[in-house]
Enzyme design. Structure first.
Site, PDB file in Angstrom:
ATOM      1  CE1 TYR A 429       0.980   0.208   4.336  1.00 55.65           C
ATOM      2  CE2 TYR A 429      -1.038  -0.997   4.761  1.00 55.65           C
ATOM      3  CZ  TYR A 429       0.150  -0.461   5.209  1.00 55.65           C
ATOM      4  OH  TYR A 429       0.492  -0.606   6.525  1.00 55.65           O
ATOM      5  CD  GLU A 430      -0.704   4.877   1.830  1.00 52.14           C
ATOM      6  OE1 GLU A 430      -0.838   5.751   0.966  1.00 52.14           O
ATOM      7  OE2 GLU A 430      -1.643   4.498   2.539  1.00 52.14           O
ATOM      8  N   GLY A 431       1.398   2.879  -2.672  1.00 50.36           N
ATOM      9  CA  GLY A 431       2.256   2.689  -3.845  1.00 50.36           C
ATOM     10  C   GLY A 431       3.150   1.502  -3.601  1.00 50.36           C
ATOM     11  CD  GLN A 436       6.649   4.372  -2.889  1.00 47.83           C
ATOM     12  OE1 GLN A 436       7.283   5.416  -2.819  1.00 47.83           O
ATOM     13  NE2 GLN A 436       5.332   4.336  -2.846  1.00 47.83           N
TER      14      GLN A 436
END
Length: 566
Positions: A429-431, A436
């Site tokens: 999650y969060e990319g 990243q």
């Protein structure tokens, strides 16, 4: 066994290694926050986490969340713990005093949330997005919205969500279909469905502030056509909004956190920021979340290490080399290598994360334009590295710690298997970590031909690097320069090697962090993991460098061959 917060270690890293109190006191908002006050805050935070949050770790996992006709019931004790959490002021540590916050340095909030994740990752998912939502509303919402919602979010009285993902659109937000239509009274009507919404519905707070990406009519296609809307669970007049939780997901881990499928049926919301610039506002929230997710990796790895270290100090198995009798398993070289290696990642990762938190405040509050620019460069380049490298190590390192238990690690009794399950999602999650890596290499490093990264590496603060550390930095700069050249003839090249590149950057930064630690501490507590870093961690850099050079060389050969064929 319940993990305890490593207060003494962290005080040492903050005070002696990073000299954090003097650094934050150089910024006007924190001039009166001395080291003694910070130590008191962290001491009370450790007590709260150990007494109120950590005991709910296993029971929350076993009971899980319960879905009942659109309502979500969190595990026993979760609501009481959360109410105590926000009423004690913990969510508002670094929020501005005028917004109901305590105005403390960001690094203290980072330490708190690292501890919370290690103590009870499922519970911590609830307040995990609060600070990002606070920053998003503070910098992009209208004065009317701020008057209604900012203090409630800053204090944590109301929790917040980030509603991006849809069933057909995971990380590709340009495919979002949720629609919004502006109304004459300034509100909007929002329609659509979102999936994987952590805390989309729960019983922890009386209201939930949903921040939703949606499209206005006639908006441009793709990500440039997205707008951001604040859609509360309960409207200002006290009526329930048309926001429906359809179900919660059955997950590998994080059973104490409800992951919801949310439906917006002509729900009432308000535009945050400018039309079609929703991602600009949302990225404020996402960037804050990425640092916190990296800290989750550290917190979970610390918890796993504590469990494995305690078990290794009690369990006897076979004879260690040179021993006459059955040995504690901590005396076996294989176990020592595992524990010392993870210790090297935890301590070095903390220095990197805490330094980044300090740089966030410098970027926001310094009166020196050069300092602000350097801090912004650090945060832009290092945040994706922290998110990816520390969550990867959090999962794989926790799995290595499970190995210390042998078969006992695979059963529930010791609690280590829950940490492994809970840690896995942080890589997603969060990319995802792959995203990243692409963000780092393609969007951040190659965008200026590697000049920003070279400037960062040549201006790393603190002690002079060792010859080996200096050689690794020079090698990374050289690889970056040739990669930028090779990418001109092979557009796919950066995407093939992004993961290896991020890992190489992480190792160079970890080396710097340990250089700072070793400069002020030579006793066994710190020298042992420093040796493990040199023996078992840093040699990976040469492997990654060789892989990068080989792929770059292949790309550079493509152009003349294609030209000859033509």
């Amino acid at each position: 066994m319940q993990a305890r917060q490593a207060l003494a270690d962290i005080q040492h890293l903050l005070t002696h290694v990073l000299q954090a109190p003097s650094r934050w006191q150089a910024l006007a908002p924190f001039a009166d926050t001395d080291g003694e006050l910070a130590a008191q805050v962290l001491d009370e935070a450790a007590k709260f986490v150990d007494s109120a949050i950590a005991p709910l770790q296993r029971t929350g996992d076993e009971e899980g969340c319960r879905f009942d006709a659109g309502k979500v019931h969190t595990p026993a004790g979760f609501r009481d713990a959360y109410q105590a959490f926000w009423q004690a002021g913990w969510p508002s540590l670094s929020c501005a005093p005028e917004d109901g916050g305590q105005g403390l340095p960001a690094v203290l909030e980072c330490v708190l949330f690292e501890w919370l994740a290690g103590a009870n990752h499922g519970w911590t998912m609830a307040p995990g997005l609060l600070h990002g939502a606070y920053e998003c509303i503070k910098h992009h919402a209208s004065d009317e919205l701020k008057a209604q919602y900012l203090e409630k979010v800053a204090t944590g009285e109301w929790l917040a969500t980030m509603c991006l993902t849809e069933a057909h659109a995971g990380s590709d937000l340009g495919l979002v279909r949720t629609r919004a239509v502006l109304q004459p009274d300034g509100s909007a009507r929002v329609n659509g469905s979102k999936i994987f919404i952590s805390g989309g519905e729960h019983d922890l707070t009386d209201n939930i502030v949903q921040l939703v990406l949606a499209r206005l009519p006639d908006a441009p296609a793709g990500p440039k056509g997205l707008s951001l809307f604040l859609v509360p669970k309960v409207l200002p007049d006290g009526k329930r909004n048309a926001v429906v939780c359809e179900r919660i997901e059955e997950k590998m881990g994080l059973h104490g956190s409800p992951t919801c499928v949310m439906r917006f049926d002509d729900a009432t919301g308000w535009l945050v920021g400018e039309p079609n610039k929703g991602l600009n506002a949302m990225f404020v929230m996402m960037n804050a979340a990425r640092l916190h997710v990296g800290l989750q990796g550290i917190g979970l790895l610390e918890a796993a290490w504590q469990k494995a270290s305690a078990y290794a100090a009690e369990r006897r198995q076979m004879r260690a080399p040179g021993a006459k009798d059955t040995s504690l398993i901590q005396d076996h070289p294989a176990i020592r290598r595992t524990l010392q290696t993870q210790r090297a990642w935890i301590d070095g990762g903390r220095v990197l994360a805490y330094h980044t938190a300090l740089q966030l405040d410098v970027a926001k509050h310094s009166t020196d334009a050069g300092e602000r620019a350097a801090a912004q460069r650090w945060c832009a380049l290092v945040t994706p590295v922290l998110k990816a490298a520390l969550t990867e190590q959090g999962f794989h390192g926790a799995s290595a710690c499970l190995q210390v238990f042998g078969g006992h690690g695979y059963v529930r009794e010791w609690g280590i298997e829950q940490i492994v399950r809970d840690a896995r999602v942080a890589m997603i999650y969060e990319g995802t970590n792959e995203i990243q890596a692409i963000d780092l290499l393609v969007r951040k490093v190659l965008a200026d031909g590697g000049q920003g990264l070279a400037a960062l590496l040549t201006t790393l603060p603190g002690t002079a690097p060792s010859p080996a550390a200096s050689a690794r930095r020079h090698a990374l700069v050289e690889i970056t320069q040739t990669l930028a050249i090779a990418a001109q003839s092979d557009a796919e090249l950066p995407y093939w090697v992004a993961d290896d590149y991020l890992r190489a950057v992480a190792l160079v930064l970890l080396d710097w962090a340990w250089g700072e630690i070793s400069a002020v501490a030579q006793d066994e507590r710190w020298s042992t993991p420093a040796q493990a870093l040199a023996q078992w961690v840093l040699p990976e850099f040469e492997m990654r460098a060789a892989m990068l050079r080989q792929r770059i060389a292949q790309a550079l050969e493509i152009k003349p061959k294609m030209a000859a064929t033509a």
